[in-house]
Scaffold this active site. Structure first.
Site, PDB file in Angstrom:
ATOM      1  N   GLY A 239       0.761  -1.242   0.000  1.00  0.00           N
ATOM      2  CA  GLY A 239       0.000   0.000   0.000  1.00  0.00           C
ATOM      3  C   GLY A 239       0.784   1.279   0.000  1.00  0.00           C
ATOM      4  O   GLY A 239       0.196   2.354  -0.198  1.00  0.00           O
ATOM      5  N   GLU A 275       4.000  -6.577   1.956  1.00  0.00           N
ATOM      6  CA  GLU A 275       3.590  -6.963   0.600  1.00  0.00           C
ATOM      7  C   GLU A 275       3.613  -5.767  -0.353  1.00  0.00           C
ATOM      8  O   GLU A 275       2.598  -5.437  -0.969  1.00  0.00           O
ATOM      9  CB  GLU A 275       2.174  -7.547   0.629  1.00  0.00           C
ATOM     10  CG  GLU A 275       1.960  -8.703   1.585  1.00  0.00           C
ATOM     11  CD  GLU A 275       0.487  -9.060   1.764  1.00  0.00           C
ATOM     12  OE1 GLU A 275      -0.388  -8.430   1.116  1.00  0.00           O
ATOM     13  OE2 GLU A 275       0.209  -9.964   2.573  1.00  0.00           O
ATOM     14  N   PRO A 276       4.729  -5.076  -0.489  1.00  0.00           N
ATOM     15  CA  PRO A 276       4.733  -3.907  -1.371  1.00  0.00           C
ATOM     16  C   PRO A 276       4.704  -4.301  -2.849  1.00  0.00           C
ATOM     17  O   PRO A 276       5.301  -5.308  -3.239  1.00  0.00           O
ATOM     18  CB  PRO A 276       6.068  -3.224  -1.044  1.00  0.00           C
ATOM     19  CG  PRO A 276       6.950  -4.330  -0.573  1.00  0.00           C
ATOM     20  CD  PRO A 276       6.049  -5.351   0.075  1.00  0.00           C
ATOM     21  N   GLY A 277       3.976  -3.538  -3.633  1.00  0.00           N
ATOM     22  CA  GLY A 277       3.942  -3.753  -5.078  1.00  0.00           C
ATOM     23  C   GLY A 277       4.390  -2.482  -5.774  1.00  0.00           C
ATOM     24  O   GLY A 277       5.526  -2.329  -6.217  1.00  0.00           O
ATOM     25  N   ARG A 278       3.475  -1.495  -5.769  1.00  0.00           N
ATOM     26  CA  ARG A 278       3.697  -0.241  -6.484  1.00  0.00           C
ATOM     27  C   ARG A 278       5.032   0.418  -6.129  1.00  0.00           C
ATOM     28  O   ARG A 278       5.751   0.890  -7.008  1.00  0.00           O
ATOM     29  CB  ARG A 278       2.543   0.707  -6.141  1.00  0.00           C
ATOM     30  CG  ARG A 278       2.530   1.981  -6.928  1.00  0.00           C
ATOM     31  CD  ARG A 278       1.500   2.962  -6.374  1.00  0.00           C
ATOM     32  NE  ARG A 278       0.232   2.375  -6.017  1.00  0.00           N
ATOM     33  CZ  ARG A 278      -0.857   2.342  -6.803  1.00  0.00           C
ATOM     34  NH1 ARG A 278      -0.823   2.902  -7.984  1.00  0.00           N
ATOM     35  NH2 ARG A 278      -1.974   1.771  -6.387  1.00  0.00           N
ATOM     36  N   TYR A 318      -9.178   5.048 -12.600  1.00  0.00           N
ATOM     37  CA  TYR A 318      -9.102   5.710 -11.278  1.00  0.00           C
ATOM     38  C   TYR A 318      -8.971   7.219 -11.400  1.00  0.00           C
ATOM     39  O   TYR A 318      -8.613   7.877 -10.433  1.00  0.00           O
ATOM     40  CB  TYR A 318      -7.881   5.218 -10.493  1.00  0.00           C
ATOM     41  CG  TYR A 318      -7.707   3.730 -10.484  1.00  0.00           C
ATOM     42  CD1 TYR A 318      -8.599   2.919  -9.797  1.00  0.00           C
ATOM     43  CD2 TYR A 318      -6.649   3.148 -11.160  1.00  0.00           C
ATOM     44  CE1 TYR A 318      -8.421   1.545  -9.788  1.00  0.00           C
ATOM     45  CE2 TYR A 318      -6.471   1.775 -11.153  1.00  0.00           C
ATOM     46  CZ  TYR A 318      -7.363   0.984 -10.470  1.00  0.00           C
ATOM     47  OH  TYR A 318      -7.191  -0.370 -10.461  1.00  0.00           O
ATOM     48  N   CYS A 345     -12.148   3.316 -29.439  1.00  0.00           N
ATOM     49  CA  CYS A 345     -13.398   4.047 -29.640  1.00  0.00           C
ATOM     50  C   CYS A 345     -14.178   4.199 -28.343  1.00  0.00           C
ATOM     51  O   CYS A 345     -15.204   3.534 -28.126  1.00  0.00           O
ATOM     52  CB  CYS A 345     -14.219   3.343 -30.701  1.00  0.00           C
ATOM     53  SG  CYS A 345     -13.374   3.470 -32.268  1.00  0.00           S
ATOM     54  N   GLU A 346     -13.687   5.025 -27.475  1.00  0.00           N
ATOM     55  CA  GLU A 346     -14.327   5.337 -26.182  1.00  0.00           C
ATOM     56  C   GLU A 346     -13.850   6.727 -25.800  1.00  0.00           C
ATOM     57  O   GLU A 346     -12.653   7.018 -25.921  1.00  0.00           O
ATOM     58  CB  GLU A 346     -13.798   4.414 -25.069  1.00  0.00           C
ATOM     59  CG  GLU A 346     -14.148   2.983 -25.182  1.00  0.00           C
ATOM     60  CD  GLU A 346     -15.264   2.553 -24.233  1.00  0.00           C
ATOM     61  OE1 GLU A 346     -15.793   3.398 -23.491  1.00  0.00           O
ATOM     62  OE2 GLU A 346     -15.586   1.376 -24.278  1.00  0.00           O
ATOM     63  N   TYR A 373       0.865  -1.897 -12.244  1.00  0.00           N
ATOM     64  CA  TYR A 373      -0.525  -1.812 -12.675  1.00  0.00           C
ATOM     65  C   TYR A 373      -0.636  -1.208 -14.078  1.00  0.00           C
ATOM     66  O   TYR A 373      -1.592  -0.489 -14.379  1.00  0.00           O
ATOM     67  CB  TYR A 373      -1.374  -1.040 -11.646  1.00  0.00           C
ATOM     68  CG  TYR A 373      -1.247  -1.616 -10.258  1.00  0.00           C
ATOM     69  CD1 TYR A 373      -1.759  -2.875  -9.968  1.00  0.00           C
ATOM     70  CD2 TYR A 373      -0.583  -0.931  -9.236  1.00  0.00           C
ATOM     71  CE1 TYR A 373      -1.617  -3.431  -8.697  1.00  0.00           C
ATOM     72  CE2 TYR A 373      -0.434  -1.480  -7.970  1.00  0.00           C
ATOM     73  CZ  TYR A 373      -0.963  -2.733  -7.706  1.00  0.00           C
ATOM     74  OH  TYR A 373      -0.817  -3.277  -6.449  1.00  0.00           O
TER      75      TYR A 373
HETATM   76  N1  LLP Z   1      -1.380  -6.927  -0.670  1.00  0.00           N
HETATM   77  C1  LLP Z   1      -2.693  -7.031  -0.961  1.00  0.00           C
HETATM   78  C2  LLP Z   1      -3.517  -7.975  -0.195  1.00  0.00           C
HETATM   79  C3  LLP Z   1      -3.243  -6.239  -1.990  1.00  0.00           C
HETATM   80  O1  LLP Z   1      -4.531  -6.341  -2.274  1.00  0.00           O
HETATM   81  C4  LLP Z   1      -2.410  -5.340  -2.705  1.00  0.00           C
HETATM   82  C5  LLP Z   1      -2.944  -4.525  -3.791  1.00  0.00           C
HETATM   83  C6  LLP Z   1      -1.039  -5.274  -2.377  1.00  0.00           C
HETATM   84  C7  LLP Z   1      -0.570  -6.068  -1.336  1.00  0.00           C
HETATM   85  C8  LLP Z   1      -0.081  -4.360  -3.062  1.00  0.00           C
HETATM   86  O2  LLP Z   1      -0.413  -3.029  -2.879  1.00  0.00           O
HETATM   87  P1  LLP Z   1       0.584  -1.881  -3.372  1.00  0.00           P
HETATM   88  O3  LLP Z   1       1.825  -1.960  -2.521  1.00  0.00           O
HETATM   89  O4  LLP Z   1       0.890  -2.113  -4.807  1.00  0.00           O
HETATM   90  O5  LLP Z   1      -0.190  -0.643  -3.139  1.00  0.00           O
HETATM   91  N2  LLP Z   1      -4.786  -1.325  -9.779  1.00  0.00           N
HETATM   92  C9  LLP Z   1      -4.702  -0.320  -8.749  1.00  0.00           C
HETATM   93  C10 LLP Z   1      -4.101  -0.854  -7.489  1.00  0.00           C
HETATM   94  C11 LLP Z   1      -4.804  -2.095  -6.951  1.00  0.00           C
HETATM   95  C12 LLP Z   1      -4.196  -2.622  -5.687  1.00  0.00           C
HETATM   96  C13 LLP Z   1      -4.769  -3.949  -5.346  1.00  0.00           C
HETATM   97  N3  LLP Z   1      -4.179  -4.573  -4.190  1.00  0.00           N
HETATM   98  C14 LLP Z   1      -3.942   0.893  -9.297  1.00  0.00           C
HETATM   99  O6  LLP Z   1      -3.539   0.876 -10.461  1.00  0.00           O
HETATM  100  O7  LLP Z   1      -3.785   1.902  -8.615  1.00  0.00           O
END
Ligand code: LLP
Length: 424
Positions: A239, A275-278, A318, A345-346, A373
């Site tokens: 997050g 659990e970092p992603g972004r 978003y 076409c949107e 993402y």
């Molecule tokens: N853990 C869980 C359980 C999650 O649901 C998520 C993201 C993460 C970790 C990773 O979160 P992050 O560190 O990336 O914020 N498509 C959207 C974001 C959807 C996030 C879904 N869950 C966007 O493009 O902003």
């Protein structure tokens, strides 16, 4: 050079000019920087140096096998939400023992695969899911490692589509039900209760909600401990936000040190998973696209580019602002304000609105912070092949996903014999 930066007049991916990449692979395409990806991951690892931490990179944000493999080599664990993601992790050489499985609707097959692979934890989001895991574990005669993902009813103050910690959301088990369900889980031989998990949303730009959630899970851990139900670790979810425009999210090291301080203040010496992603992948990628036409409509200038919402959905889904820059600076044209739109076409097919840009037909532009993402959310809408993905490391360049062909897109479809019969 590091990441994406201008060298003279030209935007580079590390050592390689983006013009070279476009010439070789065509546009639209995604380009990643290996150095940025690894250094973001290392920032988390170093930030938690004094603690026993498992960094479970959130596969959903960029699941390309090469990205997973690069992170696995650094020692990363993974956060997955489907059997498909688990298969990617295994194929990329990731360690299932450092992999947690989140998500509200795990199927029996997915649970079976996870248990057979020996994952670190199934993060469960309802009592019904707990019952399903027990059933599968008994069938397999195995012991399922589980955590409950609790819902602490905290507002992550982010876009509603990516906010998950409020009571009304579909995610997690209400915090007030947690002790009762843990108690029930502890009595089951087929379960091993390893952790407590929480994830309140994505693109969070202040520490307050993250720390509030942590306080709540520490309280819960203490309560469980007192009741004779010790757990091994706290999984704090992902997050952490990034700066797309003028947000001011905490730096990765600040995020880590504030978490450590709170754990110390609370005398909590449990292991930690995150659990970092972004925050790992976003700044490691750009989306590269070419200006096909410039249209001077009565009220605004429109730049029609060859990349579209099917490639990069975040802007319309978003209302997300993502920076758009020309690959070549000082190209002699005057600055004007453009809506940057794709060929789909949107009316929702835009990458950015009202952007001051110096661009001409044929120029390349890059959408920044598109490593998370981006490609993963692309589709074949309008029968557009998905874009290729390329990774750069120094002066080395590798294609890690080829451009899809029309044949590949049509491969799974068929016309029933009966429709070929003229009398039908
Ligand atoms: N853990 C869980 C359980 C999650 O649901 C998520 C993201 C993460 C970790 C990773 O979160 P992050 O560190 O990336 O914020 N498509 C959207 C974001 C959807 C996030 C879904 N869950 C966007 O493009 O902003």
């Amino acid at each position: 050079m590091y990441g994406f930066s201008y060298d003279g007049n030209l935007l580079h991916a590390e050592e390689i000019p983006l013009t070279d990449i476009a010439e070789r692979f065509g546009t639209p395409c995604y380009v990643y920087s290996h150095t940025t990806l690894s250094s973001n991951w290392r920032a988390f690892k170093n930030g938690f140096a004094q603690r026993d931490v498992t960094i479970c990179y959130s596969v959903k944000c960029n699941s390309n096998l090469a990205i997973l493999s690069a992170l696995a080599k650094l020692g990363s664990g993974f956060d997955i939400v489907s059997g498909g993601e688990l298969q990617r992790v295994l194929k990329a050489g990731g360690n299932p023992r450092q992999t947690v499985f989140s998500g509200v609707g795990k199927s029996e097959d997915e649970i079976r695969l996870a248990l057979k692979s020996g994952i670190l934890s199934l993060n469960l989001e309802s009592e019904a899911e707990l019952a399903r895991v027990q059933k599968v574990a008994r069938e397999l005669n195995s012991v399922a490692p589980i955590s409950l993902r609790v819902n602490p009813d905290i507002d992550a103050v982010t876009h509603p589509h990516i906010s998950t910690g409020l009571r009304e959301s579909k995610f997690g088990i209400p915090i007030e039900d947690a002790v009762r369900i843990y108690r029930q889980a502890f009595t089951q031989d087929c379960l091993r209760t390893v952790g407590i998990a929480v994830h309140i949303g994505s693109q969070i730009t202040s520490m307050a909600p993250i720390l509030n959630a942590l306080e709540i899970v520490i309280d819960l851990a203490e309560e469980l401990q007192k009741d004779g139900m010790p757990i091994e670790y706290l999984d704090l979810g992902g997050g952490l936000g990034i700066q797309y425009q003028d947000e001011q999210p905490p730096e990765i090291n600040e995020y880590c040190s504030e978490i450590i301080q709170l754990l110390e203040r609370r005398n909590c010496d449990l292991k930690i998973a995150i659990e970092p992603g972004r925050a790992i992948a976003a700044s490691a990628g750009i989306f590269l696209t070419t200006v096909e036409f410039i249209k001077n409509a009565e009220t605004k200038n429109i730049a029609i580019v060859d990349g579209a919402m099917n490639d990069l959905l975040r802007p319309v889904l978003y209302d997300a602002w993502m920076e758009i820059v020309p690959v070549e600076l000082d190209n002699g044209s005057d600055e004007a304000i453009y809506d940057v739109v794709g060929p789909v076409c949107e009316s929702g097919d835009f990458l950015g609105k009202d952007r001051p840009l110096t661009i001409r037909q044929g120029d390349l532009v890059a959408v920044l912070n598109a490593g998370a993402y981006g490609a993963v959310m692309s589709s074949n809408y309008n029968t557009r092949p998905r874009s290729p993905e390329i990774i750069v490391s120094g002066d080395r360049l590798d294609i890690i996903r080829a451009r899809e062909s029309i044949d590949q897109m049509l491969e799974l479809e068929s016309i029933p014999e009966i429709y070929r019969n003229q009398s039908f």
